[in-house]
Design a protein around this motif. Structure first.
Motif, PDB file in Angstrom:
ATOM      1  N   ASP A 225       0.936  -1.555   0.114  1.00 20.19           N
ATOM      2  CA  ASP A 225      -0.206   0.010   0.318  1.00 20.19           C
ATOM      3  C   ASP A 225       0.878   1.489   0.250  1.00 20.19           C
ATOM      4  N   ALA A 226       1.732   1.026   0.965  1.00 20.38           N
ATOM      5  CA  ALA A 226       2.832   3.011   0.474  1.00 20.38           C
ATOM      6  C   ALA A 226       3.515   2.598  -0.167  1.00 20.38           C
ATOM      7  N   LEU A 227       4.160   1.299  -1.798  1.00 22.77           N
ATOM      8  CA  LEU A 227       4.571   1.667  -2.753  1.00 22.77           C
ATOM      9  C   LEU A 227       3.511   2.232  -3.562  1.00 22.77           C
ATOM     10  N   ALA A 228       2.081   2.009  -3.648  1.00 18.10           N
ATOM     11  CA  ALA A 228       1.401   2.045  -4.293  1.00 18.10           C
ATOM     12  C   ALA A 228       0.495   3.650  -3.856  1.00 18.10           C
ATOM     13  N   ALA A 229       1.591   4.253  -2.696  1.00 15.96           N
ATOM     14  CA  ALA A 229       1.061   5.888  -2.561  1.00 15.96           C
ATOM     15  C   ALA A 229       1.835   6.030  -2.867  1.00 15.96           C
TER      16      ALA A 229
END
Length: 311
Positions: A225-229
């Protein structure tokens, strides 16, 4: 009903968790424990599963056992989960295994790295084409154990039936060159787990295989989720939380000089510490020593503290 190619691509854009094979002390597969692990990981939010994969001790399983493991995994999971099953070996045998996995209901095939001493890139592409022709299920080749050229990786993305590539080469620059030159509809997956998730994401990977996330999936899901955001600071913090355990997995273990010998038994102990079923390992692996088990407990406690802080 199995997933479509587009649905499988979407699943590869995430965290692919390996279903380790729990053996009893006599070496038999504990299918009930395997099914329970799959359901627990699904309930934790995982949707992409690798059955009879490298971390599942693929090379210590017979083809009959590989199919049985895949079938148990499919039956244990809801229809919206994606199950990729490992195939490999001589062409005719691999094609038959792929057909057996297809009958077992898997969604796609994870093609194991070539285990030949000598590999020809054009011959390997022919191998993938033969496998693709043998099954209606899409392929995701696992690239590891040799140093492929960018041209090979590019051509691999244009083999009919290939929807993803699990890239496990410690070279993010080559990955970037391949993602730039390759087909746009193939999903690149970081095959070196959480330690490479940040750098490989920057070079075009859209998913990653699990390391510590095999038994603590919440850290991998948060990292994704952090990478995607684009939350790079948070992504690095989550990556860093995984490093001590992952570095231990690369060690040689007792009375051995080959790196990585403790990798699978360490993850199996992690499963046990997380309340899941790990079980014994089969040769050529060896169980952890008492000292190593103590170190895994310490590393797990440290990971647990970091997860409480970060997730």
């Amino acid at each position: 009903m199995t997933l479509t190619a587009d649905e499988i691509r979407e699943h590869l854009r995430g965290v692919a968790v390996g279903l380790l094979t729990p053996f009893d002390e006599g070496g038999s597969i504990r299918h009930d424990a395997l099914a329970a692990n799959a359901r627990e990981l699904y309930d934790a939010g995982v949707r992409t599963f690798l059955a009879a994969a490298n971390i599942s001790e693929y090379h210590s399983l017979s083809n009959e056992e590989r199919v049985a493991v895949a079938e148990t995994s499919v039956e244990a999971l809801p229809a919206d989960a994606c199950v990729l099953a490992g195939v490999g070996g001589p062409t005719a045998e691999a094609c038959e295994l792929a057909r057996s996995h297809e009958r077992a209901g898997v969604d796609a095939m994870m093609v194991m790295p070539p285990d030949h001493t000598y590999v020809h890139e054009r011959g390997l592409l022919d191998y993938y084409r033969e496998l693709a022709a043998a099954t209606d299920r899409p392929l995701s080749p696992y690239v590891r154990g040799f140093d492929p050229s960018v041209a090979f990786l590019t051509d691999l993305t244009r083999v009919d039936g290939v929807v993803g590539v699990k890239y496990a080469i410690e070279d993010p620059v080559k990955l970037g060159a391949a993602t730039d030159a390759g087909a746009d509809d193939v999903v690149w997956v970081d095959g070196l787990a959480e330690p490479y998730a940040v750098s490989f994401w920057a070079e075009g990977a859209e998913g990653f295989s699990a390391g510590v996330s095999n038994f603590r999936p919440e850290v991998g899901l948060a990292l994704y989720d952090a990478l995607a955001a684009g939350e790079w600071e948070r992504a690095r913090a989550l990556r860093n939380a995984c490093l001590p355990f992952q570095r231990f997995r690369g060690e040689t273990g007792t009375d051995n000089e080959v790196p990585g010998a403790v990798s699978v038994p360490a993850v199996k102990q992690g499963l046990e510490l997380a309340g899941l079923a790990g079980g014994a390992v089969r040769e050529p692996l060896r169980p952890l020593s008492a000292e190593e088990r103590g170190r895994v407990e310490d590393l797990y406690d440290r990971l647990d503290d970091d997860i409480d802080r970060l997730v």
